[in-house]
Structure formats: structure tokens, C-alpha cells
Design a protein around this motif. Sequence first.
Motif, PDB file in Angstrom:
ATOM      1  N   TYR A   1      47.905  41.177  41.823  1.00 21.02           N
ATOM      2  CA  TYR A   1      48.616  39.887  41.433  1.00 21.02           C
ATOM      3  C   TYR A   1      49.853  40.165  40.720  1.00 21.02           C
ATOM      4  CZ  TYR A   1      48.307  35.360  38.169  1.00 21.02           C
ATOM      5  OH  TYR A   1      48.985  34.667  37.679  1.00 21.02           O
TER       6      TYR A   1
ATOM      7  N   SER B   1      46.936  33.179  43.490  1.00 19.00           N
ATOM      8  CA  SER B   1      47.704  34.082  44.492  1.00 19.00           C
ATOM      9  C   SER B   1      47.471  35.378  45.031  1.00 19.00           C
ATOM     10  CB  SER B   1      48.035  34.675  42.926  1.00 19.00           C
ATOM     11  OG  SER B   1      49.822  36.060  43.616  1.00 19.00           O
TER      12      SER B   1
ATOM     13  N   GLU C   1      53.300  41.161  42.841  1.00 19.24           N
ATOM     14  CA  GLU C   1      53.722  39.389  43.741  1.00 19.24           C
ATOM     15  C   GLU C   1      54.790  39.908  42.742  1.00 19.24           C
ATOM     16  OE1 GLU C   1      54.578  36.481  45.533  1.00 19.24           O
ATOM     17  OE2 GLU C   1      53.819  36.353  43.369  1.00 19.24           O
TER      18      GLU C   1
END
Length: 229
Positions: A172, A215, A175
Motif C-alpha cells: 500500500y 488500493s 504505491e
Amino acid sequence: MVKNNSQSADEFMPLRDMVYKSLRKEILTGRITPGDHLLELDISSKLGVSRTPVREALRMLELEGLVTMQPRRGARVSKITEKSMQDVLEVRESLDALCVELACSRITAQEKEELRKACEAFERAVATNDSRKIAEADVRFHDTLLNAAKNDRLVDIEENLSQSMYRFRYEYINEGSGHENLVEEHRRIYESVINGDRVKAAEAARVHIENQRASILTRINDSERVSGK
């Protein structure tokens, strides 16, 4: 002194466990990425051990779900699947909500100060744009909340999930586009706990996990499209 003690402990660790510990850390922190091929010869050369402890360590990682063994093709780092992510984050969402609810009524003045510092340290880490620093600061923030909840059984359960969660957390954070959202989410959790608002704290914790889920799911789907699945 602490570092030397740690090094001494590693020296007496069975070679299989030493290799396992090293590879596991590389996988969980994203240094070795999902789908990467793990070559026994390369690992044994890098770590200065024979191939036997490497083979044993890879089997241990396979049992943990971090490595996939393929006949005649060797070992690869397991990909993060939607099912594995959902299983962990569903549990973590409920646990985190419980954690902040308990912290609202049990946190001490000293722990409030520690939480404030952890929140600010996270914001400084985000400013560096260094994924590993951000992940470490994120762990510190959540550990501070967990300590404030003062529930030993909750600590045990969270620790059992922590390594799997670290892998999802790193995906996460790595990203990159949601760092500012992370800062805001932490700030909402912090303020709710400091104010003793159990309802807002629990909601903020759930939103925090749900955003991670969305996400990571996007990343999984994008990866599958690229691979042609």
C-alpha cells in the motif's frame, strides 16, 4: 551492546533459521518482490552457506505462504492474492477498531504524548518519500495505539498477524499516491483517541483499513491484467 547481543544470537542460530529469517525479511519489506525467482545457488552464495539450509528455509517459507515451490522450476515469491489480502484485512479491521476503542478509555497522559510523537514522526517519514521509513513509522504509530489499549490477548493476536500485515502495508505504502491520505487518516485516529471519542476512533480505524484494501485490490487487478490472467 544490544546490537552485539543480537549478532551473537544470530551466530548460534541454525543455518536453516538464519537463511529463513533473512529471506523472510527481504520478502516482507519488498526487497524481494512477488513473482521473483529464488535460486538456491544464488542464495547460498550470497549468504555463505550450503544449499541444504537454503532448501530447508524455502520449505519453511512455503508453509507460511510466502514462497511457492514449482516442480522443475524452483521457488518463487508468492504473489499477493485478493483472497489472502481479504482474509487478513477483514480480521485486522475489526481488531484495529477494538484497539482504538480500548485506547480511548485507557490511554495515559504519557501515552498520549508518545502517540503525538509517533503521529508527527509518521508525517516526517512521509515527507522523505522513502517507503521503508514510512512503513516503519506506520508500525510505530499502530504499536503505540496497541500498547495504549492494554489488552495482552489483543497484543498476541495482532502479533500473529503483524508479519502478513507488514507485507500488505508495504504494498500500500509503496504505491505512492496515497501518502497524504495516510497522514490524514492517522491524524483522525490520533485526534479521536486523544479526545476519547470511541465512535469516531473506530470509524477512522475502519476507513484506514478499507482504503488499504481498495488500493491493494487495484494493484492486484492491474498486475493480473498485465500478466494476461
